[in-house]
Write an enzyme that holds these catalytic residues in place. Structure first.
Site, PDB file in Angstrom:
ATOM      1  N   CYS A  29     -18.742  -0.400 -17.116  1.00  0.00           N
ATOM      2  CA  CYS A  29     -18.836  -0.074 -15.629  1.00  0.00           C
ATOM      3  C   CYS A  29     -19.834  -0.716 -15.060  1.00  0.00           C
ATOM      4  O   CYS A  29     -21.111  -0.827 -15.578  1.00  0.00           O
ATOM      5  CB  CYS A  29     -18.875   1.285 -15.598  1.00  0.00           C
ATOM      6  SG  CYS A  29     -18.889   1.811 -13.765  1.00  0.00           S
ATOM      7  N   CYS A  67     -16.879   3.456 -19.612  1.00  0.00           N
ATOM      8  CA  CYS A  67     -18.338   3.436 -19.149  1.00  0.00           C
ATOM      9  C   CYS A  67     -19.261   2.530 -19.574  1.00  0.00           C
ATOM     10  O   CYS A  67     -19.967   1.927 -18.778  1.00  0.00           O
ATOM     11  CB  CYS A  67     -18.794   4.889 -19.251  1.00  0.00           C
ATOM     12  SG  CYS A  67     -17.982   6.183 -18.702  1.00  0.00           S
ATOM     13  N   GLU A  92       0.929  -1.337  -0.004  1.00  0.00           N
ATOM     14  CA  GLU A  92      -0.018  -0.026  -0.039  1.00  0.00           C
ATOM     15  C   GLU A  92       0.791   1.245  -0.194  1.00  0.00           C
ATOM     16  O   GLU A  92       0.468   2.331  -0.585  1.00  0.00           O
ATOM     17  CB  GLU A  92      -0.914  -0.028   1.164  1.00  0.00           C
ATOM     18  CG  GLU A  92      -1.976  -0.984   1.127  1.00  0.00           C
ATOM     19  CD  GLU A  92      -2.852  -0.871  -0.078  1.00  0.00           C
ATOM     20  OE1 GLU A  92      -3.105   0.207  -0.545  1.00  0.00           O
ATOM     21  OE2 GLU A  92      -3.291  -1.723  -0.578  1.00  0.00           O
TER      22      GLU A  92
HETATM   23  N1  ADE Z   1      -3.800   0.787  -5.338  1.00  0.00           N
HETATM   24  C1  ADE Z   1      -3.479   0.860  -3.904  1.00  0.00           C
HETATM   25  N2  ADE Z   1      -3.709  -0.215  -3.400  1.00  0.00           N
HETATM   26  C2  ADE Z   1      -3.832  -1.196  -4.215  1.00  0.00           C
HETATM   27  C3  ADE Z   1      -3.969  -2.442  -4.296  1.00  0.00           C
HETATM   28  N3  ADE Z   1      -4.059  -3.190  -3.132  1.00  0.00           N
HETATM   29  N4  ADE Z   1      -4.298  -3.350  -5.525  1.00  0.00           N
HETATM   30  C4  ADE Z   1      -4.101  -2.583  -6.536  1.00  0.00           C
HETATM   31  N5  ADE Z   1      -3.865  -1.181  -6.616  1.00  0.00           N
HETATM   32  C5  ADE Z   1      -3.659  -0.541  -5.771  1.00  0.00           C
END
Ligand code: ADE
Length: 353
Positions: free
Chosen positions: A207, A204, A42
């Site tokens: 989506c 879209c 993250e």
């Molecule tokens: N961007 C931020 N966290 C992410 C995740 N866990 N998987 C993919 N993209 C992300």
């Protein structure tokens, strides 16, 4: 909108169903509940795209497989593994957070949201994502991609970085949270933002929440979210010295704060400095400036920097070679060194070619 009887499916249910078919399910930080692995992903993903992050993530995890290893490693080594990924503050803060986890949480990643948010480098959205993926904790996320999805879906005007707009988006994000399957929902929201609800040319027609998307209904997809108000960034310029001799180049450790903090980089001087005199005083080196190389433009969050690379042959052997903070770096070690990406590229292109 599909419906069961008279009830329309919720935003979250449609996203979760969409994820089963179209979501990303085998990224290297998925299929684990290890909060350490999730946390590092993250942090890397905060300002960097998935495809760029993957190889850095894998090398980082191989070098620092757990919190204790990261906490006890020298910052220099951490920066070496971050070199090229940019936004180095993230690496400094991750290192500090690992030490805080060891010092204050007995080496175990904390579970409570307040404790996670209190760690260096972890804001509200990142904390909620880690808690959802690692512990199944129900909480809203609001990263850049999610801001775009929600600003469009709810038709929220204004720049999402603006505090008032952001508050509105947080409220909307919270109102959409499902009672169950928070992990899948969180990943689905991220994936929708990264693969369908793109800033330019969004898909879209693919989506799952297009039916009640206000921006789509009002033909405002291209204008939402509102862009950051234009601000002219200050422009700075410096000369960077490529002092080279016998297959080595002189690098200098950057101060602990400011841009490229703690990384090794080329010595910098004012563009109008007398380079020969400067090198004599600063490095006790007698140098012969060579033809300057083309300027390099680099953007930082708060200013733009023009680097003027100035190669210099070193004639006399400098006395200060072993001074702390200065290093004669063998050109063969460039790839693995903790250098900023534009400097690494410059050295690779100009000194190794
Ligand atoms: N961007 C931020 N966290 C992410 C995740 N866990 N998987 C993919 N993209 C992300």
């Amino acid at each position: 909108m599909q419906a069961i009887g008279a009830l329309p499916l919720s935003f979250a249910s449609r996203l979760v169903a969409w994820h089963a078919k179209h979501g990303r399910r085998d990224l290297p930080w998925q299929n684990t509940r290890d909060p350490y692995r999730i946390w590092i992903s993250e942090i890397m993903l905060q300002q960097t795209q998935v495809s760029t992050v993957i190889p850095y993530y894998e090398r980082f995890l191989a070098a620092f497989p757990d919190v204790a290893t990261l906490a006890s490693s020298p910052l220099e080594r951490v920066l070496e593994h971050w070199s090229g990924l940019g936004y180095y503050r993230r690496a400094h803060l991750a290192h500090r957070a690992a030490q805080a986890i060891v010092d204050h949480h007995g080496g175990t990643f904390p579970h409570e949201n307040d404790a996670i948010t209190a760690l260096p480098g972890i804001g509200r959205s990142t904390a909620a994502a880690i808690a959802a993926f690692a512990f199944g904790t129900r909480g809203a996320i609001l990263d850049g991609n999610v801001k775009r999805v929600l600003a469009r879906h709810a038709g929220v005007d204004g720049f999402p970085g603006d505090a008032k707009v952001e508050r509105k988006l947080w409220r909307h994000a919270e109102s959409l949270l499902p009672e169950r399957e928070i992990e899948t929902y969180t990943q689905a929201l991220m994936d929708l933002g990264a693969t369908v609800c793109l800033r330019r040319c969004p898909g879209c027609d693919l989506c799952p929440v297009a039916n009640d998307c206000i921006a789509l209904r009002e033909d405002r997809i291209d204008s939402l979210p509102a862009p950051r108000p234009k601000k002219i960034l200050p422009q700075r310029a410096v000369s960077v010295l490529l002092l080279h001799r016998h297959g080595e180049v002189l690098v200098e450790k950057r101060p602990a704060t400011g841009i490229w903090a703690g990384l090794w980089s080329l010595p910098e001087v004012a563009v109008d400095a007398d380079i020969v005199a400067h090198c004599l005083v600063r490095f006790a080196a007698e140098v012969a400036p060579q033809t300057p190389l083309p300027a390099i433009e680099h953007g930082f969050t708060h200013f733009r920097l023009t680097l003027h690379p100035q190669p210099c042959a070193v004639l006399g052997l400098p006395r200060h070679a072993a001074e702390p903070g200065l290093l004669w770096l063998p050109l063969t070690d460039i790839a693995g060194a903790a250098l900023p990406a534009p400097i690494k590229k410059l050295l690779r292109d100009r000194m190794l070619a």
